[in-house]
Design a protein around this motif. Sequence first.
Motif, PDB file in Angstrom:
ATOM      1  N   THR A 199       0.852  -1.185   0.000  1.00 53.49           N
ATOM      2  CA  THR A 199       0.000   0.000   0.000  1.00 53.49           C
ATOM      3  C   THR A 199       0.888   1.235   0.000  1.00 53.49           C
ATOM      4  O   THR A 199       1.859   1.307   0.739  1.00 53.49           O
ATOM      5  CB  THR A 199      -0.905   0.032   1.249  1.00 53.49           C
ATOM      6  OG1 THR A 199      -1.732  -1.142   1.239  1.00 53.49           O
ATOM      7  CG2 THR A 199      -1.789   1.267   1.258  1.00 53.49           C
ATOM      8  N   ILE A 200       0.536   2.185  -0.843  1.00 56.72           N
ATOM      9  CA  ILE A 200       1.275   3.439  -0.933  1.00 56.72           C
ATOM     10  C   ILE A 200       0.443   4.540  -0.292  1.00 56.72           C
ATOM     11  O   ILE A 200      -0.746   4.689  -0.591  1.00 56.72           O
ATOM     12  CB  ILE A 200       1.580   3.793  -2.400  1.00 56.72           C
ATOM     13  CG1 ILE A 200       2.451   2.702  -3.031  1.00 56.72           C
ATOM     14  CG2 ILE A 200       2.246   5.165  -2.500  1.00 56.72           C
ATOM     15  CD1 ILE A 200       2.585   2.814  -4.529  1.00 56.72           C
ATOM     16  N   LYS A 201       1.070   5.284   0.577  1.00 58.37           N
ATOM     17  CA  LYS A 201       0.409   6.442   1.191  1.00 58.37           C
ATOM     18  C   LYS A 201       0.630   7.636   0.265  1.00 58.37           C
ATOM     19  O   LYS A 201       1.751   7.870  -0.184  1.00 58.37           O
ATOM     20  CB  LYS A 201       1.008   6.707   2.568  1.00 58.37           C
ATOM     21  CG  LYS A 201       0.492   7.963   3.231  1.00 58.37           C
ATOM     22  CD  LYS A 201      -0.879   7.780   3.816  1.00 58.37           C
ATOM     23  CE  LYS A 201      -0.770   7.555   5.293  1.00 58.37           C
ATOM     24  NZ  LYS A 201      -1.970   7.149   5.928  1.00 58.37           N
ATOM     25  N   ILE A 202      -0.427   8.365  -0.033  1.00 60.07           N
ATOM     26  CA  ILE A 202      -0.320   9.608  -0.792  1.00 60.07           C
ATOM     27  C   ILE A 202      -0.707  10.743   0.141  1.00 60.07           C
ATOM     28  O   ILE A 202      -1.824  10.777   0.663  1.00 60.07           O
ATOM     29  CB  ILE A 202      -1.226   9.620  -2.041  1.00 60.07           C
ATOM     30  CG1 ILE A 202      -0.834   8.479  -2.994  1.00 60.07           C
ATOM     31  CG2 ILE A 202      -1.137  10.971  -2.748  1.00 60.07           C
ATOM     32  CD1 ILE A 202      -1.732   8.369  -4.219  1.00 60.07           C
ATOM     33  N   THR A 234      -2.943   0.228  -8.214  1.00 60.28           N
ATOM     34  CA  THR A 234      -2.091   0.176  -7.035  1.00 60.28           C
ATOM     35  C   THR A 234      -2.919   0.557  -5.815  1.00 60.28           C
ATOM     36  O   THR A 234      -3.704   1.500  -5.868  1.00 60.28           O
ATOM     37  CB  THR A 234      -0.915   1.169  -7.191  1.00 60.28           C
ATOM     38  OG1 THR A 234      -0.236   0.880  -8.404  1.00 60.28           O
ATOM     39  CG2 THR A 234       0.031   1.090  -6.026  1.00 60.28           C
ATOM     40  N   VAL A 254      -3.731   2.386  -2.645  1.00 60.63           N
ATOM     41  CA  VAL A 254      -3.260   3.643  -2.063  1.00 60.63           C
ATOM     42  C   VAL A 254      -4.174   4.073  -0.921  1.00 60.63           C
ATOM     43  O   VAL A 254      -5.344   3.711  -0.873  1.00 60.63           O
ATOM     44  CB  VAL A 254      -3.183   4.783  -3.114  1.00 60.63           C
ATOM     45  CG1 VAL A 254      -2.202   4.455  -4.226  1.00 60.63           C
ATOM     46  CG2 VAL A 254      -4.555   5.125  -3.665  1.00 60.63           C
ATOM     47  N   GLU A 258       2.868   2.892   6.293  1.00 63.54           N
ATOM     48  CA  GLU A 258       3.367   2.561   4.964  1.00 63.54           C
ATOM     49  C   GLU A 258       4.811   3.054   4.834  1.00 63.54           C
ATOM     50  O   GLU A 258       5.147   4.127   5.312  1.00 63.54           O
ATOM     51  CB  GLU A 258       2.496   3.212   3.876  1.00 63.54           C
ATOM     52  CG  GLU A 258       1.066   2.710   3.837  1.00 63.54           C
ATOM     53  CD  GLU A 258       0.170   3.312   4.914  1.00 63.54           C
ATOM     54  OE1 GLU A 258      -0.896   2.723   5.197  1.00 63.54           O
ATOM     55  OE2 GLU A 258       0.532   4.361   5.487  1.00 63.54           O
ATOM     56  N   LEU A 314       4.181   7.266  -8.592  1.00 60.51           N
ATOM     57  CA  LEU A 314       3.690   5.989  -8.076  1.00 60.51           C
ATOM     58  C   LEU A 314       4.557   4.823  -8.557  1.00 60.51           C
ATOM     59  O   LEU A 314       4.811   3.878  -7.801  1.00 60.51           O
ATOM     60  CB  LEU A 314       2.232   5.773  -8.483  1.00 60.51           C
ATOM     61  CG  LEU A 314       1.223   6.620  -7.721  1.00 60.51           C
ATOM     62  CD1 LEU A 314      -0.147   6.566  -8.384  1.00 60.51           C
ATOM     63  CD2 LEU A 314       1.139   6.176  -6.264  1.00 60.51           C
TER      64      LEU A 314
END
Length: 166
Positions: A2-5, A41, A43, A73, A125
């Motif tokens: 998981t990508i934190k934005i 992805t 997020v 993350e 990303l």
Amino acid sequence: MTIKILVTGGTFDKEYMELTGELIFKNTHVHEMLKLARCKTEVKIRTLMMIDSLDMTNYHRGIILEKCKNSHEDRIVITHGTDTMTKTAQHLGEQITDKTIVLTGALIPYAFGSSDGLFNLGSALAFVQGLPSGVYIAMNGRYFSFDNVRKNKITGEFEELPSTNP
């Protein structure tokens, strides 16, 4: 993964106010951009602030630093205004070494329809998934280490710092 934005505003999220001719902030466009790009992805998006980076202070950078340090993350993308993006990247890079953080932005607001923001977000990303731990800036399909980048005020492009070797 998981990508934190983390959203901070900048030209990325500005909109044109027809009555006054000003560029203003309403809500982030990141959700819409990810949908348009058909991003698959995973997020988590968090809006920290919606400000022009010229108005960003050390207080704001402290908030960004705290959110990055405390994030579960270890892959983080930060949307940021381009005018002081290198300053924030430097601030983070000097204090965080165990996560991969990529700052990105736009020179033209997404709402204008001809923005570089969609491409820059997609690049960020992709880069955040493949780069080793560290802090980077991703603009125009390239990435730069936080300590080797500047915004060229003449071309409006990000570039590596000039070499000091003859």
